[in-house]
Scaffold this motif. Structure first.
Motif, PDB file in Angstrom:
ATOM      1  N   ASN A 293       0.795  -1.230   0.000  1.00  0.00           N
ATOM      2  CA  ASN A 293       0.000   0.000   0.000  1.00  0.00           C
ATOM      3  C   ASN A 293       0.825   1.276   0.000  1.00  0.00           C
ATOM      4  O   ASN A 293       0.265   2.363  -0.150  1.00  0.00           O
ATOM      5  CB  ASN A 293      -0.954  -0.001   1.196  1.00  0.00           C
ATOM      6  N   ARG A 294       2.148   1.142   0.174  1.00  0.00           N
ATOM      7  CA  ARG A 294       2.984   2.342   0.163  1.00  0.00           C
ATOM      8  C   ARG A 294       4.101   2.250  -0.870  1.00  0.00           C
ATOM      9  O   ARG A 294       4.144   3.047  -1.805  1.00  0.00           O
ATOM     10  CB  ARG A 294       3.561   2.606   1.559  1.00  0.00           C
ATOM     11  N   ASP A 295       5.000   1.301  -0.721  1.00  0.00           N
ATOM     12  CA  ASP A 295       6.174   1.255  -1.595  1.00  0.00           C
ATOM     13  C   ASP A 295       5.816   1.075  -3.071  1.00  0.00           C
ATOM     14  O   ASP A 295       6.314   1.805  -3.936  1.00  0.00           O
ATOM     15  CB  ASP A 295       7.107   0.114  -1.163  1.00  0.00           C
ATOM     16  N   ILE A 296       4.986   0.098  -3.375  1.00  0.00           N
ATOM     17  CA  ILE A 296       4.666  -0.191  -4.775  1.00  0.00           C
ATOM     18  C   ILE A 296       3.852   0.933  -5.415  1.00  0.00           C
ATOM     19  O   ILE A 296       4.171   1.366  -6.537  1.00  0.00           O
ATOM     20  CB  ILE A 296       3.989  -1.568  -4.899  1.00  0.00           C
ATOM     21  N   ASP A 302       0.627  -1.204  -8.827  1.00  0.00           N
ATOM     22  CA  ASP A 302      -0.506  -1.522  -7.967  1.00  0.00           C
ATOM     23  C   ASP A 302      -0.661  -3.027  -7.860  1.00  0.00           C
ATOM     24  O   ASP A 302       0.008  -3.791  -8.531  1.00  0.00           O
ATOM     25  CB  ASP A 302      -1.803  -0.865  -8.463  1.00  0.00           C
ATOM     26  N   GLY A 303      -1.568  -3.453  -6.966  1.00  0.00           N
ATOM     27  CA  GLY A 303      -1.796  -4.882  -6.792  1.00  0.00           C
ATOM     28  C   GLY A 303      -2.130  -5.233  -5.363  1.00  0.00           C
ATOM     29  O   GLY A 303      -2.625  -4.403  -4.598  1.00  0.00           O
ATOM     30  N   GLY A 304      -1.847  -6.468  -4.986  1.00  0.00           N
ATOM     31  CA  GLY A 304      -2.149  -6.945  -3.647  1.00  0.00           C
ATOM     32  C   GLY A 304      -1.259  -8.117  -3.289  1.00  0.00           C
ATOM     33  O   GLY A 304      -0.357  -8.500  -4.045  1.00  0.00           O
ATOM     34  N   ARG A 313      -1.145 -15.574  12.191  1.00  0.00           N
ATOM     35  CA  ARG A 313      -1.709 -14.281  11.818  1.00  0.00           C
ATOM     36  C   ARG A 313      -1.493 -14.043  10.329  1.00  0.00           C
ATOM     37  O   ARG A 313      -0.467 -14.441   9.769  1.00  0.00           O
ATOM     38  CB  ARG A 313      -1.063 -13.152  12.622  1.00  0.00           C
ATOM     39  N   PHE A 314      -2.449 -13.386   9.683  1.00  0.00           N
ATOM     40  CA  PHE A 314      -2.314 -13.138   8.253  1.00  0.00           C
ATOM     41  C   PHE A 314      -2.893 -11.786   7.885  1.00  0.00           C
ATOM     42  O   PHE A 314      -3.620 -11.149   8.655  1.00  0.00           O
ATOM     43  CB  PHE A 314      -2.990 -14.238   7.432  1.00  0.00           C
ATOM     44  N   ALA A 315      -2.569 -11.333   6.672  1.00  0.00           N
ATOM     45  CA  ALA A 315      -3.073 -10.067   6.153  1.00  0.00           C
ATOM     46  C   ALA A 315      -3.287 -10.212   4.657  1.00  0.00           C
ATOM     47  O   ALA A 315      -2.629 -11.018   3.989  1.00  0.00           O
ATOM     48  CB  ALA A 315      -2.093  -8.935   6.441  1.00  0.00           C
ATOM     49  N   LEU A 316      -4.217  -9.413   4.123  1.00  0.00           N
ATOM     50  CA  LEU A 316      -4.556  -9.456   2.704  1.00  0.00           C
ATOM     51  C   LEU A 316      -4.588  -8.033   2.144  1.00  0.00           C
ATOM     52  O   LEU A 316      -5.639  -7.536   1.721  1.00  0.00           O
ATOM     53  CB  LEU A 316      -5.915 -10.131   2.483  1.00  0.00           C
ATOM     54  N   PRO A 317      -3.460  -7.342   2.124  1.00  0.00           N
ATOM     55  CA  PRO A 317      -3.450  -5.949   1.652  1.00  0.00           C
ATOM     56  C   PRO A 317      -3.602  -5.852   0.138  1.00  0.00           C
ATOM     57  O   PRO A 317      -3.110  -6.702  -0.608  1.00  0.00           O
ATOM     58  CB  PRO A 317      -2.065  -5.459   2.084  1.00  0.00           C
ATOM     59  N   PHE A 318      -4.287  -4.822  -0.333  1.00  0.00           N
ATOM     60  CA  PHE A 318      -4.348  -4.521  -1.757  1.00  0.00           C
ATOM     61  C   PHE A 318      -4.696  -3.055  -1.928  1.00  0.00           C
ATOM     62  O   PHE A 318      -5.296  -2.440  -1.041  1.00  0.00           O
ATOM     63  CB  PHE A 318      -5.348  -5.425  -2.491  1.00  0.00           C
ATOM     64  N   ASN A 319      -4.313  -2.483  -3.066  1.00  0.00           N
ATOM     65  CA  ASN A 319      -4.533  -1.059  -3.302  1.00  0.00           C
ATOM     66  C   ASN A 319      -5.360  -0.809  -4.555  1.00  0.00           C
ATOM     67  O   ASN A 319      -5.302   0.266  -5.150  1.00  0.00           O
ATOM     68  CB  ASN A 319      -3.190  -0.319  -3.383  1.00  0.00           C
ATOM     69  N   THR A 320      -6.122  -1.806  -4.986  1.00  0.00           N
ATOM     70  CA  THR A 320      -6.973  -1.713  -6.163  1.00  0.00           C
ATOM     71  C   THR A 320      -8.435  -1.707  -5.726  1.00  0.00           C
ATOM     72  O   THR A 320      -8.739  -1.699  -4.535  1.00  0.00           O
ATOM     73  CB  THR A 320      -6.709  -2.898  -7.095  1.00  0.00           C
ATOM     74  N   GLU A 321      -9.346  -1.746  -6.707  1.00  0.00           N
ATOM     75  CA  GLU A 321     -10.773  -1.710  -6.384  1.00  0.00           C
ATOM     76  C   GLU A 321     -11.277  -2.998  -5.748  1.00  0.00           C
ATOM     77  O   GLU A 321     -12.397  -3.051  -5.240  1.00  0.00           O
ATOM     78  CB  GLU A 321     -11.581  -1.398  -7.636  1.00  0.00           C
ATOM     79  N   GLY A 322     -10.461  -4.008  -5.786  1.00  0.00           N
ATOM     80  CA  GLY A 322     -10.860  -5.262  -5.166  1.00  0.00           C
ATOM     81  C   GLY A 322      -9.786  -6.315  -5.333  1.00  0.00           C
ATOM     82  O   GLY A 322      -8.782  -6.109  -6.020  1.00  0.00           O
TER      83      GLY A 322
END
Length: 354
Positions: A293-296, A302-304, A313-322
């Motif tokens: 969400n910052r570097d790329i 863009d992407g996820g 523990r897990f995470a699913l970050p993305f910076n697109t519409e879905g």
């Protein structure tokens, strides 16, 4: 009490104490079994425009099927790599994802498939790129990892290796879907009109698939599979099959990425996320969001990604519409989401079932 009796009692007491002493350290040092978890994605960039209600139902059903396939492996005590390949095989067989059956077309009207797997327990990895006839590239990547001394194979050589190791090959027509073909025609039309980059938006909307898993032994694995970008040329290869860029796993972290591959390669994104977790003590969410969400985006991409730690523990970050995404825990209940405004239950939420 006579000597013989006293001796017998002493021997019995010593034996009992020895048994207790031997058992005590094992009881004290044996950790409880790890709760297995599987996290998947079907690509970032999903948009509602052009997606019918049936398309949405099909996508959610395929994600749930993939989660259940991987969960069956974990529930049976199988290693994380089995869960990863089982889940990705389902996604490769589903035509709505840009991997396997639903791969996009190159400029020349062909399908070029890439995939990679990595077993975090021993840092073993396998990767293939530019194959045209491999039904499930993720299975070939695993064969490269397990049955060769190499990490990466490409093109005709990779397909020869597939044939030698009984990995299913199909006629290239197997990968042709009308939806993908029309996307190529539109991209070619835009290119002819001087809109060379307009097709990138279309390509990004239908992305890579991937999975990360943690098994009952506490081992992690990651895998990614893709058809690349619509209208790509010159044998272009993205981040998915490049270990450390789109796929990476070690003893602390497992990552599979989806997005504009050139930026993930330059950032060594998957490894960078794991490095932040391992050396900076960041959580999956902190590390994932820092890169995705910052570097790329700062670099222009863009992407996820999906990020899983050894503690579950897990995470699913993305910076697109879905982003097509989901997870499943020990209870076997799948949780999936498509759009940015979809609420995805997290472990511990009452709606997550545990």
């Amino acid at each position: 009490m006579n000597y013989a009796l006293r001796h017998a009692c002493l021997v019995a007491l010593m034996a009992s104490a020895a048994v207790a002493q031997a058992a005590e350290p094992a009881t004290a040092t044996t950790a409880p079994a790890t709760q297995p978890v599987l996290v998947i994605h079907g690509g970032a960039g999903v948009v509602r425009a052009g997606m019918s209600a049936q398309d949405e139902r099909d996508a959610r059903a395929a994600l749930e099927q993939a989660l259940r396939a991987g969960h069956r492996q974990l529930a049976a005590g199988k290693p994380a790599i089995d869960a990863v390949t089982a889940a990705i095989t389902v996604l490769e067989d589903a035509p709505m994802f840009n991997a396997g059956r639903g791969a996009v077309f190159t400029h020349d009207g062909k399908n070029e498939l890439d995939a990679a797997v990595m077993d975090g327990a021993g840092l073993r990895a396998g990767s293939v790129a530019g194959v045209h006839r491999v039904k499930n590239p993720i299975l070939l990547a695993r064969a490269v990892m397990e049955k060769s001394k190499h990490v990466m194979m490409v093109g005709d050589g990779a397909e020869a290796f597939a044939k030698d190791h009984d990995v299913t090959l199909v006629d290239p027509s197997y990968f042709r879907t009308e939806k993908r073909w029309q996307q190529l025609q539109q991209a070619l039309k835009e290119e002819a009109a001087g809109q060379a980059h307009a097709n990138l938006e279309t390509a990004k909307h239908f992305g890579t698939v991937g999975a990360v898993a943690l098994d009952a032994q506490g081992h992690l694995a990651a895998g990614t599979s893709t058809g690349g970008m619509t209208n790509k040329r010159y044998g272009r290869v993205g981040d998915a099959p490049i270990i450390g860029a789109g796929t990476y796993a070690n003893a602390r972290c497992a990552v599979s990425g989806t997005g504009w591959g050139e930026f993930y390669i330059r950032a060594v994104a998957a490894h960078e996320i794991c490095a932040r977790m391992q050396y900076a003590g960041q959580s999956p969410r902190e590390a994932g969001e820092g890169v995705i969400n910052r570097d790329i985006p700062k670099a222009g991409g863009d992407g996820g990604a999906i990020v899983l730690g050894a503690d579950g523990r897990f995470a699913l970050p993305f910076n697109t519409e879905g982003m097509y995404r989901g997870w499943i825990g020990a209870d076997g209940k799948p949780h999936v989401a498509l759009f940015k405004d979809d609420v995805l239950a997290e472990p511990g939420d009452p709606k997550a079932g545990g």
